[in-house]
Design a protein around this motif. Structure first.
Motif, PDB file in Angstrom:
ATOM      1  N   TYR A  68       0.841  -1.196   0.000  1.00  0.00           N
ATOM      2  CA  TYR A  68       0.000   0.000   0.000  1.00  0.00           C
ATOM      3  C   TYR A  68       0.877   1.248   0.000  1.00  0.00           C
ATOM      4  N   ALA A  69       0.376   2.306  -0.628  1.00  0.00           N
ATOM      5  CA  ALA A  69       1.130   3.555  -0.686  1.00  0.00           C
ATOM      6  C   ALA A  69       0.170   4.715  -0.893  1.00  0.00           C
ATOM      7  N   SER A  70       0.568   5.876  -0.429  1.00  0.00           N
ATOM      8  CA  SER A  70      -0.188   7.099  -0.692  1.00  0.00           C
ATOM      9  C   SER A  70       0.803   8.226  -0.980  1.00  0.00           C
ATOM     10  N   PRO A  71       0.773   8.768  -2.210  1.00  0.00           N
ATOM     11  CA  PRO A  71      -0.095   8.389  -3.326  1.00  0.00           C
ATOM     12  C   PRO A  71       0.322   7.038  -3.902  1.00  0.00           C
TER      13      PRO A  71
ATOM     14  N   GLY B 291       3.197   9.244 -19.045  1.00  0.00           N
ATOM     15  CA  GLY B 291       4.540   9.801 -18.986  1.00  0.00           C
ATOM     16  C   GLY B 291       4.932  10.354 -17.636  1.00  0.00           C
ATOM     17  N   THR B 292       3.988  10.392 -16.693  1.00  0.00           N
ATOM     18  CA  THR B 292       4.308  10.894 -15.359  1.00  0.00           C
ATOM     19  C   THR B 292       5.035   9.802 -14.578  1.00  0.00           C
ATOM     20  N   PRO B 293       6.201  10.089 -14.049  1.00  0.00           N
ATOM     21  CA  PRO B 293       6.913   9.040 -13.297  1.00  0.00           C
ATOM     22  C   PRO B 293       6.168   8.680 -12.023  1.00  0.00           C
ATOM     23  N   ALA B 294       6.238   7.412 -11.665  1.00  0.00           N
ATOM     24  CA  ALA B 294       5.596   6.958 -10.431  1.00  0.00           C
ATOM     25  C   ALA B 294       6.311   7.561  -9.230  1.00  0.00           C
TER      26      ALA B 294
END
Length: 383
Positions: free
Chosen positions: A88-91, A99-102
């Motif tokens: 789990y993560a936020s965001p 194209g937006t990097p994670a």
């Protein structure tokens, strides 16, 4: 205690607001009465909606922290099939635009902090206990995380353990016969403090012979330890899969009062008019697990309104003592820190629909509080 008094006592402003909010009865905890805190104790339930459930002498619920008197689980909801051992993560890691990097993945410590806050919010909504389902062997770190989450959140966490589907079985168990596999599971259950066996799965469209062997071994573990069982029926709407599972468990001598056939909310009415599968399983003494409710499942697109009808159908047939609810939650986008209801989605999203369609609070309490405690509570065997 006023907000100023709480701050003076050393609490942060956020903790003081949370305490004051809980005191006003916000959240669905108000439905269960005054003892809905996760660690409410006492052999005899008291207060509004007190339970009349009687447990056998020596019965316990085995949590990751301790063997607990079933009454001490409290009068909040017990969710019998969720996934805490998940990334789990936020965001969340999914990019918001092409194209937006994670974003960077959280550290283990950050993820545990996130889950502790999620569990505290679930407790605020009325959750007392969560069974963490396993689809494979846990790492030592995952087990340590569960211990930390339970200690810091106040939620009772029950470790569910087994092996999931034949394609996921590790090579280490591939050559074990039924008795050797049972011995392996018993050792692992003792070492990792399993409080339930599950989720034990079968493949679609047909059960694999190795899965039948696993079910027989799990049944042997149940007979020797008393541990309850919950299963994975394929999400592809398979009434025959559910019936084959209960046939195997029944023939292996499993106590139906401690068996839950899971994912029955994935059976489409077009495949089973009248949902006779649900009624047959409950009529044979097992629990019917509606454990994909409260959110959209990627593998099952049955609308929530139809799942409400499943519950109503079982209630009309007289099986209120055999219904369990859970969400099978493992969706980082839908935790409370992101855009969803998190681990209390059953209470926040699904239960209000049951109430709208006329299910009395007393019945809802039985389904969420009494039934799962009866399923979980067992007298430990000598193994």
């Amino acid at each position: 205690m006023s907000g100023r008094d709480a701050t003076a006592a050393g609490m942060s402003r956020r903790e003081a607001v949370r305490l004051l909010g809980a005191g006003t009865g916000f959240g669905l905890a108000a439905l269960w009465g005054s003892d809905a805190s996760p660690r409410a104790a006492g052999r005899q339930a008291t207060g509004q909606g007190a339970s009349s459930v009687v447990f056998p002498d020596g019965a316990i619920v085995r949590t990751v922290l301790a063997d607990v008197d079933p009454v001490e689980i409290g009068s909040g909801a017990t969710l019998f099939h969720e996934h805490l051992s998940f990334d789990y993560a936020s965001p969340p890691a999914e990019p918001r635009r092409p194209g937006t990097p994670a974003p960077p993945a959280p550290t283990n410590e950050e993820m545990v902090d996130l889950l502790v806050e999620e569990l505290r919010m679930a407790a605020f909504d009325g959750v007392s206990c969560i069974v963490d389902s396993s689809i494979g062997p846990r790492t030592a770190q995952q087990l340590a995380n569960l211990t930390a989450m339970a200690t810091r959140s106040g939620i009772h966490i029950v470790v569910g353990g087994s092996y999931f589907l034949q394609p996921r079985y590790p090579e280490a168990i591939a050559g074990l016969d039924e008795d050797m596999l049972a011995a392996h599971l018993i050792e692992q259950a003792a070492r990792e403090r399993w409080g339930a066996l599950g989720e034990v799965g079968s493949s679609f469209p047909a059960m694999h012979d190795d899965e039948r062997r696993m079910i027989r071994a799990v049944s042997q573990v149940h007979r020797r330890t008393g541990l309850p069982i919950f299963t994975h029926v394929p999400h592809e709407s398979c009434p025959s899969c559910a019936i084959e599972q209960i046939d195997l468990y029944e023939s292996a001598g499993v106590d139906m009062a401690h068996l839950c056939i899971g994912h029955l909310s994935t059976i489409q009415q077009s495949d089973d008019p009248g949902w006779e599968t649900h009624k047959e399983i409950a009529g044979r003494g097992a629990f019917i697990g509606f454990d994909t409710v409260g959110h959209r499942m990627s593998a099952s697109f049955i609308p929530e309104r139809e799942k409400v009808d499943m519950v109503l159908n079982a209630l009309e047939a007289g099986y209120e003592d055999h219904i369990l609810l859970s969400s099978d939650f493992a969706n980082t986008a839908q935790i409370k820190a992101n855009w969803g209801n998190g681990f209390s989605t059953v209470l926040v999203q699904f239960v209000p629909k049951l109430r709208y369609y006329g299910v009395p609070d007393e019945t809802i309490r039985k389904i969420l509080v009494d039934n799962p405690r009866r399923w979980l509570a067992h007298v430990p065997g000598a193994a």
